[in-house]
Enzyme design. Structure first.
Site, PDB file in Angstrom:
ATOM      1  N   HIS A  94       5.986-110.656  -9.272  1.00  0.00           N
ATOM      2  CA  HIS A  94       4.945-110.043 -10.109  1.00  0.00           C
ATOM      3  C   HIS A  94       5.458-108.810 -10.861  1.00  0.00           C
ATOM      4  O   HIS A  94       5.366-108.762 -12.098  1.00  0.00           O
ATOM      5  CB  HIS A  94       3.712-109.709  -9.278  1.00  0.00           C
ATOM      6  CG  HIS A  94       2.700-108.878 -10.003  1.00  0.00           C
ATOM      7  ND1 HIS A  94       2.034-109.320 -11.120  1.00  0.00           N
ATOM      8  CD2 HIS A  94       2.262-107.602  -9.781  1.00  0.00           C
ATOM      9  CE1 HIS A  94       1.212-108.374 -11.566  1.00  0.00           C
ATOM     10  NE2 HIS A  94       1.339-107.318 -10.768  1.00  0.00           N
ATOM     11  N   GLU A 122       1.072 -98.467  -3.992  1.00  0.00           N
ATOM     12  CA  GLU A 122      -0.217 -99.066  -3.627  1.00  0.00           C
ATOM     13  C   GLU A 122      -0.096-100.038  -2.459  1.00  0.00           C
ATOM     14  O   GLU A 122      -0.970-100.085  -1.583  1.00  0.00           O
ATOM     15  CB  GLU A 122      -0.783 -99.791  -4.854  1.00  0.00           C
ATOM     16  CG  GLU A 122      -2.141-100.415  -4.649  1.00  0.00           C
ATOM     17  CD  GLU A 122      -2.617-101.107  -5.925  1.00  0.00           C
ATOM     18  OE1 GLU A 122      -3.136-102.223  -5.818  1.00  0.00           O
ATOM     19  OE2 GLU A 122      -2.447-100.508  -7.009  1.00  0.00           O
ATOM     20  N   ASP A 123       1.000-100.832  -2.422  1.00  0.00           N
ATOM     21  CA  ASP A 123       1.089-101.942  -1.465  1.00  0.00           C
ATOM     22  C   ASP A 123       2.190-101.800  -0.417  1.00  0.00           C
ATOM     23  O   ASP A 123       2.344-102.689   0.433  1.00  0.00           O
ATOM     24  CB  ASP A 123       1.310-103.262  -2.220  1.00  0.00           C
ATOM     25  CG  ASP A 123       0.118-103.621  -3.098  1.00  0.00           C
ATOM     26  OD1 ASP A 123      -0.997-103.206  -2.760  1.00  0.00           O
ATOM     27  OD2 ASP A 123       0.318-104.302  -4.123  1.00  0.00           O
TER      28      ASP A 123
END
Length: 736
Positions: A94, A122-123
């Site tokens: 991604h 974020e992840d």
């Protein structure tokens, strides 16, 4: 930013691809995103993906340092290792896809570095401090700008507050939104395995927020594909119908656009103009819109001709040749080179008619204009780098890519919308206004406003909450109400009241189209509910006071007030009883034959040294009019004989004046005081009901000297809020 699984129904191009100049291929983001990256994603294939990014980046920046990209990839790959997309692909595909999209658009190295890392904070366990230490403050800022807020902390407000955070960050660096748009494009491409209701929810947010932002930033390559993806999800039947139309047209043996393109090439070659003529197939949404507008589509409706030249002047040369040698459709001509769109877009638009009746639209631009038209702010590279010597200084809000006018206005009003629901709904309304105009201030500055904006919007755009005191405007030198809709290029002078008690009206909300104006007015009304009630109450009370001859110390005439014939009890004014008792005095008029009774006409109230004429009426009375009075022309046309009249030696006179003003508190008191200070006596006064914030006053005055009339009128015009004072031209009330 969770990317979803591959969508097998993602719309793909079905129109034949025209031959294009090898050095400037059209950006095919769908092919690059799906074929180059989203095949088998074994670990041994990942360096090939970085190779695609490096190749695309070097095409725009041959001397670019690729070391930051290598280090960013290493950190992203190791951080996301073990994370999988819902389709079973490694998650690293991604950020690689997002980075490749931006690289093809011409983003510079810092943006690409941040896009590789945009999901790490974020992840994964990577922190913003780590990003700063390894890649610098710029990259940290971009990564932070696109990092979502947690639903655990914000609940249902997480999505609107995330967009608010992103927009605020974009206000300082537009590259934040470039990364977000590329991120959403890849997520939209891979949305197929989600539940239909979730697909629809994401598509609606994309339609209402992301696509308008892509349009405003000029990133057409992203905007058009996002539109097609949203179209396929939200309107599958219309999408399928459009797909069949495009497929059927592609299967036709003849191609009218190709024939017209060959004719254009011949015209330009014979004129020695170096140009590239390409066929640009319309995307799905564009074909759908044309079909709804024109009904039955013909071959030339499925695309447009694009003419690329080297210099700006060549654009106009091409235009001249096409309009000379072919049949132009003049109504289709638009010059976006001389007047660029608010999103930096520049091009000449025209259309030419084929002998068989088909019309081909033609876009004419330079290669650099084409690059900006496709990639918008992304094509500018690093917009924060110092400008080169040949680059001219920024020319107003429109020409500033780092802080467009629409973005500045959005950031201003979002501060006044603390409630997430208000922000979210207002943001969608604001972005729905996809056209912008520029109006000019008296000092030469400009205001960028959405199409349909009024003087109310201009006031709040220029003065913020100080616009509460605005009482009117002049548009192109002519007086205008605050409800006047502005047009592109208008000159606007805003008239501000001097009274601190000036306040906005609830009626302004009907004319406010920008969020900044609406929110400011609503906040004031919510904070001053007593002001509205007092204004409504004072309207009727004031009418009663003026009818009774009370002192006019309140508002001139509130909304809903009725017309009042007043005999003001103010300095220099006659009381009601005195006015009735005294015989009206006027200037001395001599008439032939001598001895006839004379009456000054109430319709034009002549005073020395006006040029005058007379007409005999019943009872032998001679009515005296100003020569330019409309009644004179009317009576002369019916054959009425004029009577010779002239002024005598008396200087005293009576005159009726009309004062036009904007409504504000204490206006009537200020006007009567100004009249009294000039030595005039008020015989009677009429205040008409306000109309669109304007108030009309009619005064019948007794002057000791007619020569003093210009001075009196000037003094009345100097009263704040009064914009015009003139001699009465209507039928005045009969004098006793």
């Amino acid at each position: 930013m969770s990317a979803e699984a591959t969508n097998p129904a993602t719309p793909g191009p079905v129109a034949p691809t025209a031959a294009r100049r090898k050095a400037r291929p059209r950006i095919d983001l769908r092919r690059l995103g799906r074929v180059a990256l989203l095949g088998p994603a074994g670990r041994d294939r990942l360096p090939d993906a970085i190779g695609h990014v490096a190749e695309a980046h070097r095409a725009h920046y041959p001397d670019a340092d690729l070391e930051p990209l290598r280090r960013a990839y290493v950190l992203a790959e190791s951080s996301h290792r073990g994370q999988m997309r819902k389709s079973g692909e490694p998650y690293i595909t991604h950020p690689l896809a997002v980075t490749l999209i931006l690289a093809e658009l011409g983003a510079e190295t810092t943006t690409l570095t941040a896009s590789l890392l945009h999901d790490t904070v974020e992840d994964t366990d990577v922190t913003l401090d780590q990003v700063r230490e390894q890649f610098g403050e710029e990259v940290r800022y971009l990564v932070d700008g696109v990092t979502k807020l947690e639903k655990v902390d914000y609940g249902a407000a997480a999505e609107p507050e995330t967009f608010r955070k992103m927009l605020v960050a974009t206000g300082s660096d537009v590259r934040v939104m470039s990364i977000k748009l590329a991120d959403r494009l890849h997520n939209m491409r891979t949305l197929g395995v989600m539940r239909p209701e979730k697909q629809a929810r994401i598509a609606k947010v994309t339609r209402d927020v992301l696509i308008p932002l892509a349009e405003r930033l000029g990133v057409q390559a992203l905007k058009t594909e996002l539109e097609d993806l949203v179209f396929a999800i939200l309107h599958p039947e219309e999408y399928e119908h459009t797909r069949r139309l495009i497929a059927d047209n592609a299967a036709r043996p003849d191609d009218p656009l190709a024939e017209i393109a060959d004719e254009v090439r011949t015209v330009l070659r014979d004129s020695d103009i170096q140009a590239e003529v390409l066929i640009r197939p319309r995307h799905f949404v564009s074909v759908h819109r044309v079909a709804r507008k024109r009904g039955q589509l013909r071959g030339a409706d499925f695309g447009r001709l694009l003419v690329l030249v080297g210099e700006d002047a060549d654009c106009y040369g091409v235009l001249g040749e096409l309009h000379t040698c072919m049949t132009p459709v003049v109504s289709e001509f638009k010059d976006f080179i001389a007047v660029p769109k608010f999103n930096l877009y520049q091009s000449l638009h025209t259309a030419v008619a084929h002998p068989d009746g088909q019309v081909a639209e033609v876009l004419i631009r330079t290669h650099q204009m084409h690059k900006v038209a496709e990639a918008g702010v992304v094509a500018l590279g690093n917009p924060y780098a110092p400008p080169s010597e040949e680059q001219s200084a920024s020319d107003g809000e429109r020409a500033d890519p780092t802080r467009p006018g629409w973005l500045s206005r959005l950031l201003d009003w979002q501060e006044a919308a603390p409630d997430p629901d208000t922000f979210w709904s207002t943001l969608r309304e604001d972005l729905a206004q996809d056209r912008e105009i520029t109006v000019f201030r008296p000092d030469g500055g400009t205001l960028g406003l959405p199409e349909g904006a009024t003087c109310v919007d201009a006031a709040y755009a220029q003065y913020g909450e100080d616009a509460h005191a605005c009482i009117g405007a002049r548009v192109n030198g002519r007086l205008a109400t605050l409800s006047t809709v502005l047009r592109d290029g208008d000159s606007v002078q805003l008239l501000m009241g001097q009274d601190p008690a000036s306040e906005p009206s609830r009626e302004w909300l009907e004319h406010a189209h920008t969020p900044a104006a609406r929110i400011a007015i609503q906040r004031w009304l919510a904070a001053h509910p007593e002001g509205e009630a007092a204004r409504d109450a004072s309207a009727g009370t004031h009418a009663q006071e003026t009818d009774a001859g009370a002192a006019p110390d309140g508002p001139a005439a509130g909304p809903g007030a009725s017309a009042a014939h007043v005999t003001p009890d103010a300095p220099g004014a006659r009381s009601g009883s005195d006015a009735r008792a005294a015989r009206p005095r006027g200037a001395d008029v001599l008439v032939d034959p001598p001895g006839a009774a004379v009456r000054l006409a109430g319709c034009c109230t002549p005073v020395p040294p006006d040029r005058i004429t007379g007409f005999a009426v019943r009872g032998g009375v001679v009515t005296v009019h100003r020569v330019e009075c409309a009644a004179v022309a009317r009576m002369t046309s019916t054959g009425r004989a004029e009577v010779a009249v002239r002024w005598g030696d008396t200087t005293e006179c009576r005159v009726t004046l009309v004062a036009e003003s904007f409504g504000r508190p204490h206006l009537l008191a200020d006007l009567t005081e100004a009249i009294a200070l000039e030595g005039a006596e008020i015989v009677s006064a009429t205040v008409e009901p306000p109309s669109q914030q304007r108030v009309r006053h009619t005064y019948t005055l007794q002057l000791p000297d007619a020569a003093h009339l210009p001075v009196l009128m000037r003094a009345m015009r100097n009263v704040p809020g009064v914009y015009d004072v003139s001699r009465a031209q209507h039928q005045a009330p009969a004098s006793s």
